[in-house]
Design a protein around this motif. Structure first.
Motif, PDB file in Angstrom:
ATOM      1  N   TYR A   4     -45.975  31.598  45.986  1.00  0.00           N
ATOM      2  CA  TYR A   4     -46.402  30.591  44.933  1.00  0.00           C
ATOM      3  C   TYR A   4     -47.460  29.980  46.245  1.00  0.00           C
ATOM      4  CZ  TYR A   4     -43.229  28.998  48.445  1.00  0.00           C
ATOM      5  OH  TYR A   4     -41.874  28.852  50.234  1.00  0.00           O
ATOM      6  N   TRP A   5     -48.712  28.844  46.191  1.00  0.00           N
ATOM      7  CA  TRP A   5     -49.446  28.539  47.594  1.00  0.00           C
ATOM      8  C   TRP A   5     -48.722  27.293  47.527  1.00  0.00           C
ATOM      9  CZ3 TRP A   5     -52.970  31.181  50.575  1.00  0.00           C
ATOM     10  CH2 TRP A   5     -52.961  32.053  50.163  1.00  0.00           C
ATOM     11  N   GLU A  17     -44.150  25.886  35.115  1.00  0.00           N
ATOM     12  CA  GLU A  17     -44.092  24.298  35.658  1.00  0.00           C
ATOM     13  C   GLU A  17     -42.892  23.874  36.588  1.00  0.00           C
ATOM     14  OE1 GLU A  17     -45.756  21.686  33.327  1.00  0.00           O
ATOM     15  OE2 GLU A  17     -47.432  22.286  32.540  1.00  0.00           O
ATOM     16  N   GLN A  18     -41.695  24.253  35.706  1.00  0.00           N
ATOM     17  CA  GLN A  18     -40.279  24.450  35.716  1.00  0.00           C
ATOM     18  C   GLN A  18     -40.211  24.569  37.567  1.00  0.00           C
ATOM     19  OE1 GLN A  18     -38.431  25.740  32.557  1.00  0.00           O
ATOM     20  NE2 GLN A  18     -37.325  23.359  32.390  1.00  0.00           N
ATOM     21  N   ALA A  19     -40.709  26.093  37.609  1.00  0.00           N
ATOM     22  CA  ALA A  19     -40.332  26.926  38.577  1.00  0.00           C
ATOM     23  C   ALA A  19     -41.339  26.543  40.138  1.00  0.00           C
ATOM     24  CB  ALA A  19     -41.345  27.953  38.088  1.00  0.00           C
ATOM     25  N   ILE A  36     -38.684  24.823  43.142  1.00  0.00           N
ATOM     26  CA  ILE A  36     -39.754  25.962  44.934  1.00  0.00           C
ATOM     27  C   ILE A  36     -40.015  23.787  45.285  1.00  0.00           C
ATOM     28  CG2 ILE A  36     -41.563  26.578  45.819  1.00  0.00           C
ATOM     29  CD1 ILE A  36     -41.547  28.284  43.422  1.00  0.00           C
ATOM     30  N   GLN A  37     -40.531  23.239  44.746  1.00  0.00           N
ATOM     31  CA  GLN A  37     -40.524  21.652  46.184  1.00  0.00           C
ATOM     32  C   GLN A  37     -39.680  21.571  45.780  1.00  0.00           C
ATOM     33  OE1 GLN A  37     -43.814  19.437  43.643  1.00  0.00           O
ATOM     34  NE2 GLN A  37     -44.587  18.259  45.982  1.00  0.00           N
ATOM     35  N   GLU A  38     -38.472  21.525  45.363  1.00  0.00           N
ATOM     36  CA  GLU A  38     -37.240  20.442  45.270  1.00  0.00           C
ATOM     37  C   GLU A  38     -36.670  21.074  46.884  1.00  0.00           C
ATOM     38  OE1 GLU A  38     -35.159  20.268  41.385  1.00  0.00           O
ATOM     39  OE2 GLU A  38     -36.828  19.423  40.428  1.00  0.00           O
ATOM     40  N   GLN A  39     -36.835  22.832  46.491  1.00  0.00           N
ATOM     41  CA  GLN A  39     -36.351  23.405  47.510  1.00  0.00           C
ATOM     42  C   GLN A  39     -36.874  23.100  48.824  1.00  0.00           C
ATOM     43  OE1 GLN A  39     -36.286  27.469  46.353  1.00  0.00           O
ATOM     44  NE2 GLN A  39     -34.458  27.671  47.610  1.00  0.00           N
ATOM     45  N   THR A  78     -47.660  19.706  46.609  1.00  0.00           N
ATOM     46  CA  THR A  78     -48.615  20.168  45.861  1.00  0.00           C
ATOM     47  C   THR A  78     -47.514  21.699  45.508  1.00  0.00           C
ATOM     48  OG1 THR A  78     -49.861  18.098  44.974  1.00  0.00           O
ATOM     49  CG2 THR A  78     -49.593  20.642  43.275  1.00  0.00           C
ATOM     50  N   VAL A  79     -47.109  22.245  45.197  1.00  0.00           N
ATOM     51  CA  VAL A  79     -46.728  23.722  45.086  1.00  0.00           C
ATOM     52  C   VAL A  79     -47.450  23.872  43.651  1.00  0.00           C
ATOM     53  CG1 VAL A  79     -45.264  25.719  44.329  1.00  0.00           C
ATOM     54  CG2 VAL A  79     -44.454  23.418  46.119  1.00  0.00           C
TER      55      VAL A  79
END
Length: 73
Positions: free
Chosen positions: A8-9, A28-30, A34-37, A47-48
């Protein structure tokens, strides 16, 4: 349990992570996971955007994923 490997970026650059999920997830869920993690670790990246998203499928792939999970490679 399914393991996904995601490149990801975010605004800090490119990253790679592994996500384990008992259910199938989409791109989208991924990105949300990632953002939550990252936020849980105190990193606000904005934004990821997912570059590659795939399920870790075979034994060799899984071995590499587990090595990466432990911070080697």
């Amino acid at each position: 349990m399914t393991t996904y490997k995601i490149q990801y970026w975010d605004r800090d650059g490119k990253g790679t992570t592994l996500i384990d999920s008992p259910d199938a997830i989409d791109v989208e869920q991924a990105a949300e996971l990632i953002q939550e993690q990252l936020l849980a670790n105190g990193i606000d990246t904005g934004t990821v955007q997912v570059e590659t998203f795939r399920e870790v499928e075979n034994v060799f792939d899984r071995a590499i994923a587990n090595i990466q999970r432990h911070g080697i490679g």
